[in-house]
Design a protein around this motif. Structure first.
Motif, PDB file in Angstrom:
ATOM      1  N   ASN A 404      30.880  32.183  43.331  1.00  0.00           N
ATOM      2  CA  ASN A 404      32.263  31.773  43.464  1.00  0.00           C
ATOM      3  C   ASN A 404      32.542  30.181  43.163  1.00  0.00           C
ATOM      4  N   SER A 405      33.751  29.969  42.853  1.00  0.00           N
ATOM      5  CA  SER A 405      34.048  28.565  42.456  1.00  0.00           C
ATOM      6  C   SER A 405      35.678  28.358  42.884  1.00  0.00           C
ATOM      7  N   ASN A 406      35.564  27.106  43.915  1.00  0.00           N
ATOM      8  CA  ASN A 406      37.165  27.044  44.145  1.00  0.00           C
ATOM      9  C   ASN A 406      37.206  25.355  44.595  1.00  0.00           C
ATOM     10  N   ILE A 407      38.238  24.730  44.655  1.00  0.00           N
ATOM     11  CA  ILE A 407      38.268  23.313  45.043  1.00  0.00           C
ATOM     12  C   ILE A 407      39.298  23.429  46.142  1.00  0.00           C
ATOM     13  N   GLN A 408      38.397  23.339  47.443  1.00  0.00           N
ATOM     14  CA  GLN A 408      39.522  23.137  48.667  1.00  0.00           C
ATOM     15  C   GLN A 408      40.202  24.637  48.692  1.00  0.00           C
ATOM     16  N   GLY A 409      39.732  25.527  47.984  1.00  0.00           N
ATOM     17  CA  GLY A 409      40.676  26.753  48.040  1.00  0.00           C
ATOM     18  C   GLY A 409      41.573  27.005  46.931  1.00  0.00           C
ATOM     19  N   THR A 410      41.746  26.077  46.033  1.00  0.00           N
ATOM     20  CA  THR A 410      42.677  26.249  45.039  1.00  0.00           C
ATOM     21  C   THR A 410      41.991  26.975  43.879  1.00  0.00           C
ATOM     22  N   ASN A 411      42.848  27.724  43.192  1.00  0.00           N
ATOM     23  CA  ASN A 411      42.342  28.545  41.997  1.00  0.00           C
ATOM     24  C   ASN A 411      41.154  29.257  42.279  1.00  0.00           C
ATOM     25  N   PRO A 412      41.113  29.842  43.282  1.00  0.00           N
ATOM     26  CA  PRO A 412      39.546  30.674  43.577  1.00  0.00           C
ATOM     27  C   PRO A 412      39.057  31.650  42.584  1.00  0.00           C
ATOM     28  N   VAL A 413      37.939  31.431  42.051  1.00  0.00           N
ATOM     29  CA  VAL A 413      37.666  32.365  41.028  1.00  0.00           C
ATOM     30  C   VAL A 413      36.145  32.835  41.300  1.00  0.00           C
ATOM     31  N   SER A 414      35.492  33.905  40.783  1.00  0.00           N
ATOM     32  CA  SER A 414      34.193  34.298  40.917  1.00  0.00           C
ATOM     33  C   SER A 414      33.727  34.736  39.624  1.00  0.00           C
ATOM     34  N   ALA A 415      32.509  34.761  39.473  1.00  0.00           N
ATOM     35  CA  ALA A 415      31.708  35.496  38.058  1.00  0.00           C
ATOM     36  C   ALA A 415      30.528  36.158  38.307  1.00  0.00           C
ATOM     37  N   MET A 416      30.349  37.055  37.313  1.00  0.00           N
ATOM     38  CA  MET A 416      29.117  37.806  37.385  1.00  0.00           C
ATOM     39  C   MET A 416      28.520  37.671  35.931  1.00  0.00           C
ATOM     40  N   THR A 436      42.930  38.298  47.046  1.00  0.00           N
ATOM     41  CA  THR A 436      43.325  38.502  48.502  1.00  0.00           C
ATOM     42  C   THR A 436      42.885  37.544  49.498  1.00  0.00           C
ATOM     43  N   VAL A 437      42.223  36.563  49.012  1.00  0.00           N
ATOM     44  CA  VAL A 437      41.849  35.552  49.928  1.00  0.00           C
ATOM     45  C   VAL A 437      42.374  34.407  49.849  1.00  0.00           C
ATOM     46  N   LYS A 438      42.863  33.942  50.795  1.00  0.00           N
ATOM     47  CA  LYS A 438      43.650  32.654  50.876  1.00  0.00           C
ATOM     48  C   LYS A 438      42.633  31.283  51.603  1.00  0.00           C
ATOM     49  N   GLY A 439      42.727  30.370  50.928  1.00  0.00           N
ATOM     50  CA  GLY A 439      41.705  29.159  51.326  1.00  0.00           C
ATOM     51  C   GLY A 439      40.612  29.361  50.997  1.00  0.00           C
ATOM     52  N   PRO A 440      39.489  28.243  51.184  1.00  0.00           N
ATOM     53  CA  PRO A 440      38.156  28.356  50.865  1.00  0.00           C
ATOM     54  C   PRO A 440      37.221  29.183  51.748  1.00  0.00           C
ATOM     55  N   ASP A 441      37.512  30.529  51.658  1.00  0.00           N
ATOM     56  CA  ASP A 441      36.521  31.473  52.409  1.00  0.00           C
ATOM     57  C   ASP A 441      35.472  32.101  51.579  1.00  0.00           C
ATOM     58  N   ASP A 442      34.371  31.381  51.710  1.00  0.00           N
ATOM     59  CA  ASP A 442      33.296  32.124  50.746  1.00  0.00           C
ATOM     60  C   ASP A 442      32.781  33.331  50.833  1.00  0.00           C
ATOM     61  N   MET A 446      33.459  36.762  48.441  1.00  0.00           N
ATOM     62  CA  MET A 446      32.299  37.683  48.029  1.00  0.00           C
ATOM     63  C   MET A 446      32.344  39.223  48.395  1.00  0.00           C
ATOM     64  N   ARG A 447      32.848  39.286  49.572  1.00  0.00           N
ATOM     65  CA  ARG A 447      33.409  40.825  49.601  1.00  0.00           C
ATOM     66  C   ARG A 447      34.334  41.378  48.857  1.00  0.00           C
ATOM     67  N   GLU A 448      35.452  40.697  48.170  1.00  0.00           N
ATOM     68  CA  GLU A 448      36.501  41.122  47.472  1.00  0.00           C
ATOM     69  C   GLU A 448      35.805  41.344  46.173  1.00  0.00           C
ATOM     70  N   ILE A 477      24.687  37.103  51.855  1.00  0.00           N
ATOM     71  CA  ILE A 477      23.951  38.412  51.658  1.00  0.00           C
ATOM     72  C   ILE A 477      24.841  39.495  52.693  1.00  0.00           C
ATOM     73  N   SER A 478      24.836  39.182  53.791  1.00  0.00           N
ATOM     74  CA  SER A 478      25.503  39.882  54.785  1.00  0.00           C
ATOM     75  C   SER A 478      26.806  40.595  54.443  1.00  0.00           C
ATOM     76  N   ALA A 479      27.870  39.802  53.740  1.00  0.00           N
ATOM     77  CA  ALA A 479      28.847  40.261  53.304  1.00  0.00           C
ATOM     78  C   ALA A 479      28.720  41.111  51.986  1.00  0.00           C
ATOM     79  N   ALA A 480      27.846  41.100  51.381  1.00  0.00           N
ATOM     80  CA  ALA A 480      27.531  41.846  50.218  1.00  0.00           C
ATOM     81  C   ALA A 480      27.229  43.195  50.636  1.00  0.00           C
ATOM     82  N   VAL A 481      26.083  42.999  51.582  1.00  0.00           N
ATOM     83  CA  VAL A 481      25.472  44.211  52.039  1.00  0.00           C
ATOM     84  C   VAL A 481      26.468  45.262  52.899  1.00  0.00           C
TER      85      VAL A 481
END
Length: 611
Positions: A404-416, A436-442, A446-448, A477-481
């Motif tokens: 996951n990548s974001n700066i203080q929750g702005t423009n949050p993105v993820s990559a695989m 769906t995620v607002k703010g820096p919630d890693d 990950m769940r999304e 890991i727990s979020a993904a599982v």
């Protein structure tokens, strides 16, 4: 099935169109441009007879690489030229303009370095990659910047030309150690510069032995006068000349400057080897290895043509291997007419030996490449297999990793990213904008991403991974599982990669609950995990920067009264960037039907934001 039938129908229509065009091809020289289904130019070629060359792509059998090119062709265009020479020049220009993916391209991300004696009142030596019409003297090209810099360093010690870019007001250290004549405070006669320039020209044109003899005499004279410090300095210069020239392998009886080319092909790859002969001595060599898709000799000549279009300091003679088909026979002759330099295809003697040496070196380079690839593939494959055993699974054939990548929750993105048998499978990489995620919630991010990825895998019946790797520790890991098992009913092993304070891979965590796994830092397995983590981080951060850049540009322009979405797109299309809009004058906005008042507001708003 419906989609497949639609694609098949479109393909058949394209082939019918190609067959109709082939019937109309002229018996004339020219260039042809092959296009894919999106209309993108994927290959540019030239032909002595367009009808024969273009038809050859759609008849008979081809090797694997050429077949790959042909399978993507859905249309073509051609341009008739007045001569084969015009076709050669046009092909070169079209390749540079369109950068087709299946053409041989000079991707050294550089032009070659030259040593330059500047044309100034007080000349100096420079290493440059740009050859200008400025009456300066240029020597080269050198195969790499290191070779050019080392030679310049030696010349700077031997000849007292100025070293500074801006003339100082008082003498510097170089004057005190005898490496500058101090034009900043002294009147230097033009004759002194002419003498030094002549000596440097003689040296760079291959007259090393004469220069060495002069230095030898000066060294002996200094020793007789008991000036041992000066004698040592001269001796060091002689040693440096020997070190620079130690790569010489061949000498010829004449003193011509030559470039000798050879090439080899294997498994869809080509290696071009260039031997640089200066004043009859081989002083350096350069090689390029790249995939090719067309006719070997034709693609080789395309490389040579591009090479000289970017390197205007020409040798006196070019030696090439002979073509192996009638279709390519005119290539060397056209090159000679275009460059105005003698191009030879030696059949016997020392020159043939030199071309053979270049070809042999090209073959060795290709062989080395394949042996290294095989060795690395074997080690990587074994590392992936061993990693599976360490984690406790039967196979780690397919690994999917997330970051996951974001700066203080702005423009949050993820990559695989996907690794198959320890090697990246870039066509299967995926990018995700977080919805769906607002703010820096890693953890929620990950769940999304895990939910979106594996819902699609189930829906489209895609290949399941043997292992999922997440960037982080127990929480990730727990979020993904939780999503995999409790929401999707999937039981795929998940491991986490924890970083140290230097942001480097430090620890592997596996299991439920996650526990650290001991893995030697110098093992191939640890190295594979490090590569996976670095690759997914690189991919995620690049995507985040793209999104952030678009967001920043949009916010800068959208904040200006009178600039809406339509006008913002129009401004960016016309100027190309925010920076160029800032630097524009009011007059530059007139073609966009933007008046003086709004243009002034746009410029002022952007400049205020910057300050």
């Amino acid at each position: 099935m419906e989609q497949f039938m639609k694609e098949l129908e479109e393909q058949e229509k394209a082939m019918e169109n190609i067959r109709n065009k082939l019937a109309l091809l002229p018996d004339l020289p020219g260039c042809y441009l092959m296009k894919n289904k999106d209309g993108t130019i994927i290959y540019v070629g030239k032909a002595k007879i367009l009808k024969n060359r273009v038809r050859s792509y759609f008849t008979g059998s081809h090797n694997g690489k050429t077949q790959m090119l042909v399978s993507e062709i859905r249309d073509f265009e051609y341009i008739v030229t007045g001569s084969n020479m015009e076709a050669l020049i046009l092909e070169n220009n079209l390749i540079k303009q369109h950068m087709p993916r299946y053409n041989v391209l000079l991707k050294d991300d550089k032009t070659y370095p030259y040593i330059k004696i500047t044309n100034e009142a007080h000349p100096k030596l420079e290493v440059t990659r740009r050859v200008l019409k400025d009456k300066a003297k240029y020597f080269g090209p050198y195969p790499n910047a290191y070779a050019a810099q080392q030679t310049k360093k030696l010349l700077d010690r031997m000849y007292p030309l100025r070293k500074c870019n801006v003339m100082p007001k008082e003498v510097c250290l170089y004057y005190h150690i005898g490496q500058c004549m101090a034009p900043c405070v002294k009147e230097i006669p033009q004759s002194s510069y002419e003498e030094i320039t002549h000596e440097i020209t003689r040296f760079l044109s291959g007259g090393h032995e004469d220069i060495k003899k002069d230095l030898q005499r000066k060294m002996e004279a200094a020793a007789e006068e008991l000036n041992f410090e000066r004698a040592k300095e001269l001796r060091d210069q002689i040693i440096s000349i020997d070190a620079i020239m130690e790569k010489q392998k061949i000498t010829t009886s004449d003193a011509k400057n030559r470039d000798v080319f050879g090439f080899a092909v294997d498994k869809g790859w080509m290696c071009v080897q260039i031997l640089y002969m200066r004043q009859g001595k081989m002083i350096e060599r350069h090689r390029s290895v790249f995939p090719f898709y067309g006719d070997p000799y034709s693609d080789f000549m395309s490389y040579v043509t591009q090479y000289y279009s970017d390197n205007p300091a020409l040798p006196q003679e070019i030696l090439l291997p002979a073509p192996d088909s009638e279709e390519d026979e005119d290539g060397p002759q056209l090159l000679q007419e275009w460059l105005g330099v003698k191009v030879r295809l030696p059949q016997r003697g020392l020159k043939k030996q030199m071309v053979s040496m270049a070809i042999d070196n090209a073959k060795v380079a290709l062989d080395e490449k394949f042996r290294l690839i095989e060795r690395n593939e074997e080690r990587t494959s074994i590392a992936a297999e061993n990693l599976g055993k360490i984690i406790g699974i039967s196979s780690a054939h397919r690994i999917e990793a997330f970051d996951n990548s974001n700066i203080q929750g702005t423009n949050p993105v993820s990559a695989m990213v996907v690794f198959i048998d320890g090697k990246p499978a870039k066509k299967e990489y995926r990018k995700y904008k977080i919805r769906t995620v607002k703010g820096p919630d890693d953890y929620e991010t990950m769940r999304e991403v895990i939910r979106r990825r594996y819902e699609r895998v189930l829906k489209e019946n895609l290949e399941m991974p043997d292992l999922i790797v997440v960037d982080g520790g127990k929480g990730q890991i727990s979020a993904a599982v939780d999503v995999l098992e409790n929401e999707l009913g999937l039981f795929i092993p998940v491991c986490g990669l924890v970083k140290d304070e230097k942001h480097k891979t430090a620890q592997l965590m596996v299991g439920d609950p996650p526990e650290p796994v001991s893995l030697p830092r110098d093992s191939q397995e640890f190295y594979l995990l490090q590569r996976i983590q670095d690759e997914v981080h690189r991919f995620a951060i690049t995507f985040h920067r793209e999104q952030r850049g678009k967001s920043m540009i949009a916010s800068q322009l959208d904040a200006i009264p009178g600039v809406g979405e339509k006008r913002r797109k129009m401004l960016l299309k016309h100027f190309g960037s925010i920076k160029k809009i800032k630097e524009a004058s009011v007059e530059d906005f007139r073609p966009l039907s933007i008046g003086e008042k709004l243009a002034t507001q746009i410029i002022a708003a952007l400049q205020d934001e910057e300050s």
